[in-house]
Design an enzyme around this catalytic site. Structure first.
Site, PDB file in Angstrom:
ATOM      1  N   LYS A   1       0.839  -1.208   0.000  1.00 39.47           N
ATOM      2  CA  LYS A   1       0.000   0.000   0.000  1.00 39.47           C
ATOM      3  C   LYS A   1       0.873   1.256   0.000  1.00 39.47           C
ATOM      4  O   LYS A   1       0.646   2.184  -0.770  1.00 39.47           O
ATOM      5  CB  LYS A   1      -0.898   0.011   1.243  1.00 39.47           C
ATOM      6  CG  LYS A   1      -1.571   1.350   1.499  1.00 39.47           C
ATOM      7  CD  LYS A   1      -2.472   1.320   2.705  1.00 39.47           C
ATOM      8  CE  LYS A   1      -1.855   1.861   3.974  1.00 39.47           C
ATOM      9  NZ  LYS A   1      -1.524   3.290   3.957  1.00 39.47           N
ATOM     10  N   ASN A   2       1.870   1.258   0.883  1.00 36.49           N
ATOM     11  CA  ASN A   2       2.652   2.478   1.054  1.00 36.49           C
ATOM     12  C   ASN A   2       3.617   2.731  -0.097  1.00 36.49           C
ATOM     13  O   ASN A   2       4.312   3.739  -0.107  1.00 36.49           O
ATOM     14  CB  ASN A   2       3.396   2.461   2.397  1.00 36.49           C
ATOM     15  CG  ASN A   2       2.430   2.697   3.548  1.00 36.49           C
ATOM     16  OD1 ASN A   2       1.254   2.998   3.331  1.00 36.49           O
ATOM     17  ND2 ASN A   2       2.924   2.551   4.775  1.00 36.49           N
TER      18      ASN A   2
ATOM     19  N   ASP B   1       4.450   0.549  12.013  1.00 34.02           N
ATOM     20  CA  ASP B   1       3.295  -0.197  11.505  1.00 34.02           C
ATOM     21  C   ASP B   1       3.318  -1.678  11.909  1.00 34.02           C
ATOM     22  O   ASP B   1       2.295  -2.358  11.849  1.00 34.02           O
ATOM     23  CB  ASP B   1       3.208  -0.075   9.975  1.00 34.02           C
ATOM     24  CG  ASP B   1       2.844   1.339   9.540  1.00 34.02           C
ATOM     25  OD1 ASP B   1       2.728   2.208  10.420  1.00 34.02           O
ATOM     26  OD2 ASP B   1       2.689   1.574   8.328  1.00 34.02           O
TER      27      ASP B   1
ATOM     28  N   ASP C   1      -6.341  23.966  11.902  1.00 32.39           N
ATOM     29  CA  ASP C   1      -6.132  25.208  11.152  1.00 32.39           C
ATOM     30  C   ASP C   1      -4.811  25.843  11.505  1.00 32.39           C
ATOM     31  O   ASP C   1      -4.506  26.937  11.087  1.00 32.39           O
ATOM     32  CB  ASP C   1      -7.294  26.175  11.373  1.00 32.39           C
ATOM     33  CG  ASP C   1      -7.542  26.461  12.836  1.00 32.39           C
ATOM     34  OD1 ASP C   1      -8.552  27.088  13.160  1.00 32.39           O
ATOM     35  OD2 ASP C   1      -6.697  26.034  13.663  1.00 32.39           O
TER      36      ASP C   1
ATOM     37  N   ARG D   1      -3.931   9.784   3.904  1.00 38.20           N
ATOM     38  CA  ARG D   1      -2.744  10.575   4.171  1.00 38.20           C
ATOM     39  C   ARG D   1      -1.863  10.675   2.918  1.00 38.20           C
ATOM     40  O   ARG D   1      -1.240  11.703   2.654  1.00 38.20           O
ATOM     41  CB  ARG D   1      -1.980   9.899   5.322  1.00 38.20           C
ATOM     42  CG  ARG D   1      -0.575  10.371   5.563  1.00 38.20           C
ATOM     43  CD  ARG D   1      -0.539  11.545   6.517  1.00 38.20           C
ATOM     44  NE  ARG D   1       0.834  12.017   6.694  1.00 38.20           N
ATOM     45  CZ  ARG D   1       1.125  13.234   7.100  1.00 38.20           C
ATOM     46  NH1 ARG D   1       0.187  14.096   7.386  1.00 38.20           N
ATOM     47  NH2 ARG D   1       2.377  13.615   7.245  1.00 38.20           N
TER      48      ARG D   1
HETATM   49  C1  UD1 Z   1       4.292   6.807   6.384  1.00 35.19           C
HETATM   50  C2  UD1 Z   1       3.332   5.647   6.261  1.00 35.19           C
HETATM   51  C3  UD1 Z   1       2.842   5.172   7.619  1.00 35.19           C
HETATM   52  C4  UD1 Z   1       4.013   4.902   8.550  1.00 35.19           C
HETATM   53  C5  UD1 Z   1       4.957   6.108   8.579  1.00 35.19           C
HETATM   54  C6  UD1 Z   1       6.222   5.866   9.404  1.00 35.19           C
HETATM   55  C7  UD1 Z   1       2.247   6.025   4.142  1.00 35.19           C
HETATM   56  C8  UD1 Z   1       0.987   6.373   3.424  1.00 35.19           C
HETATM   57  N1  UD1 Z   1       2.181   6.059   5.486  1.00 35.19           N
HETATM   58  O1  UD1 Z   1       3.548   7.909   6.917  1.00 35.19           O
HETATM   59  O2  UD1 Z   1       2.073   3.993   7.431  1.00 35.19           O
HETATM   60  O3  UD1 Z   1       3.520   4.657   9.851  1.00 35.19           O
HETATM   61  O4  UD1 Z   1       5.372   6.435   7.241  1.00 35.19           O
HETATM   62  O5  UD1 Z   1       6.889   4.741   8.936  1.00 35.19           O
HETATM   63  O6  UD1 Z   1       3.264   5.703   3.556  1.00 35.19           O
HETATM   64  N2  UD1 Z   1       6.313  14.525  10.831  1.00 35.19           N
HETATM   65  C9  UD1 Z   1       6.396  15.859  11.144  1.00 35.19           C
HETATM   66  N3  UD1 Z   1       6.508  16.769  10.138  1.00 35.19           N
HETATM   67  C10 UD1 Z   1       6.518  16.409   8.809  1.00 35.19           C
HETATM   68  C11 UD1 Z   1       6.427  15.037   8.507  1.00 35.19           C
HETATM   69  C12 UD1 Z   1       6.321  14.123   9.537  1.00 35.19           C
HETATM   70  O7  UD1 Z   1       6.383  16.234  12.317  1.00 35.19           O
HETATM   71  O8  UD1 Z   1       6.633  17.286   7.953  1.00 35.19           O
HETATM   72  C13 UD1 Z   1       6.222  13.513  11.915  1.00 35.19           C
HETATM   73  C14 UD1 Z   1       4.905  12.770  11.884  1.00 35.19           C
HETATM   74  O9  UD1 Z   1       3.889  13.460  12.561  1.00 35.19           O
HETATM   75  C15 UD1 Z   1       5.282  11.484  12.567  1.00 35.19           C
HETATM   76  C16 UD1 Z   1       6.716  11.221  12.086  1.00 35.19           C
HETATM   77  O10 UD1 Z   1       7.203  12.513  11.697  1.00 35.19           O
HETATM   78  O11 UD1 Z   1       5.313  11.638  13.970  1.00 35.19           O
HETATM   79  C17 UD1 Z   1       6.821  10.227  10.954  1.00 35.19           C
HETATM   80  O12 UD1 Z   1       6.133  10.709   9.833  1.00 35.19           O
HETATM   81  P1  UD1 Z   1       6.449  10.246   8.343  1.00 35.19           P
HETATM   82  O13 UD1 Z   1       7.684   9.420   8.302  1.00 35.19           O
HETATM   83  O14 UD1 Z   1       6.390  11.468   7.469  1.00 35.19           O
HETATM   84  O15 UD1 Z   1       5.220   9.302   8.021  1.00 35.19           O
HETATM   85  P2  UD1 Z   1       4.160   9.381   6.859  1.00 35.19           P
HETATM   86  O16 UD1 Z   1       4.816   9.618   5.563  1.00 35.19           O
HETATM   87  O17 UD1 Z   1       3.040  10.288   7.270  1.00 35.19           O
END
Ligand code: UD1
Length: 423
Positions: free
Chosen positions: A24-25, A309, A119, A95
């Protein structure tokens, strides 16, 4: 919401073979990357999951058509008529819709993307996406819940991520493909699904070095230099881990066809520590378990660490393991929403903030439980396999977002599991 239910009874050892669908990811990001250039793309090993349909709807609204050519084949047609606007009704559902930002910015020079909920732009968790793209010359404005991003022509930049965010790495790398000059992303996330996206874009004609490492170097190309390609989606390591966990709690001997052990190295080590016998070939995993497990301590980390995950599955295994295991969540605070559901099945778990202490019990006992999200839903199904009596899992629509026929696959392995349609 009226929803299907999954009924599970404890069954003997699981036996046989199961095929592991595409991730999926990865597939959702590959689909978004077809926005980069015109032509007909063919994706194979596409999982039959609800989120693929939602991403297809989002892309259709922007200008890329999707058609299922077979059970696991998806054709995406980009005829160049792109409207870089991602509407709220679709964006709020997954997401991964955020992944249209990079390709659209690179291709069209502007994007209008609704943000779901909240917001307070400054504290929204896409700050790293934005900072990276700003370093490449993009500007962002938030108006009425819609992010307007602009860049006449992105330019290369040296970007160091504060944290190896999966989504930020993907958006920056896809935008950098058309940037003028070279972009270096340091502390990039290294998940196999990101490597898959990079390989896909290299197939399209992009110049990306360091794939699979924490430093990605992207040499920008001109518009018109990329072309559509065919690509097989990388197998889903989370779905693979789910079948390992099912065998772990039920006992048995199962082969996972298509599973990539090299993408699950750390997890396999820890599962072996718990007592599983696992052998990997280039495209399969064979697992043997006698149904007894030892407790371990686990902490989630970005790849190659133990993925967040996987965690609900690990916690579920620990509920019936011998001893006490401490699980630490390092990525998402409070991501232990399924603990109360496991407690309903008789699990002995204490969760507080980033930690859960799991004391193994000999048996769980079946009860009605509700899936709070995709992975936790699958973990509750696995827990049902370890529970006396009947476990009924509701909230099945969450599981459908990320699992390609979980019930059918477990039945094939001999599990006593049924899906009862709503109504
Ligand atoms: C992706 C996966 C998700 C998985 C995660 C971590 C998809 C659709 N989802 O989510 O299943 O659990 O990777 O392996 O692929 N963060 C910030 N600022 C940002 C970006 C992220 O603070 O700009 C924080 C997030 O809130 C979170 C952490 O960083 O606490 C990890 O996020 P990230 O690695 O970006 O995960 P996703 O891409 O959202």
């Amino acid at each position: 919401m009226d929803d299907d239910r999954i009924l599970i009874r404890r069954a003997g050892p699981l036996q046989g073979e199961v095929s592991i669908p595409g991730a999926k990811n990865s597939v959702l990001k590959l689909m978004a990357a077809t926005l980069l250039t015109d032509g007909e793309f063919t994706l194979t090993n596409v999982p039959a999951i609800v989120d693929v349909g939602i991403m297809a709807e989002l892309l259709a609204a922007i200008g890329v058509r999707s058609e299922r050519l077979g059970p696991d084949v998806l054709r995406l047609t980009n005829d160049g008529n792109i409207t870089p606007v991602a509407p709220y009704e679709l964006v709020e559902r997954i997401r991964a819709s955020i992944n249209v930002l990079g390709p659209l910015l690179g291709r069209c020079g502007h994007v209008s993307l609704s943000l779901p909920g909240g917001d307070d732009f400054g504290s929204r968790p896409i700050d790293m996406h934005i900072k990276g793209l700003e370093a490449m010359g993009a500007t962002f404005e938030l108006r009425h819940g819609v992010v307007e991003a602009r860049a006449d022509r992105l330019h290369g930049a040296d970007i160091t991520l504060e944290f190896p965010s999966v989504g930020a790495t993907e958006n920056i790398v896809t935008a950098a493909v058309y940037a003028k000059g070279t972009t270096v992303i340091d502390n990039a996330a290294r998940e196999p699904e990101i490597a898959d996206l990079c390989q896909f874009m290299v197939g399209m004609g992009a110049h990306i070095e360091g794939i699979g490492s924490s430093t990605l170097v992207v040499h920008g190309v001109e518009h018109g230099e990329l072309h559509a390609v065919a690509h097989a989606v990388v197998p889903d390591r989370i779905q693979a881990a789910t079948y390992l966990a099912a065998v772990a709690v039920s006992g048995g001997e199962v082969v996972l066809r298509g599973a990539r052990g090299d993408h699950m190295d750390m997890l396999l080590r820890r599962f072996r520590d718990m007592g599983l016998t696992i052998t990997a070939t280039a495209d399969s995993l064979a697992v043997w378990a006698d149904g007894s497990l030892r407790s371990i301590d686990v902490a989630t980390l970005p790849y190659p660490g133990i993925a967040t995950d996987y965690k609900p599955l690990v916690v579920t295994m620990l509920t019936v393991a011998d001893g006490v295991g401490i699980v630490t969540e390092n990525l998402y605070p409070g991501r232990f929403r399924y603990v109360e559901e496991l407690q309903r099945l008789g699990a002995d778990i204490r969760a507080d903030g980033h930690h859960a202490v799991v004391r193994g019990v000999p048996r769980l006992s079946g009860a009605p439980v509700r899936a709070p999200d995709i992975r936790a839903g699958a973990a509750l199904v696995v827990a049902g396999l370890a529970a006396d009596g009947v476990t009924t899992v509701t909230g099945v629509h969450h599981v459908d977002r990320g699992y390609d026929d979980l019930v059918g696959r477990l039945r094939l392995l001999g599990a006593d599991i049924h899906r009862v349609p709503a109504g």
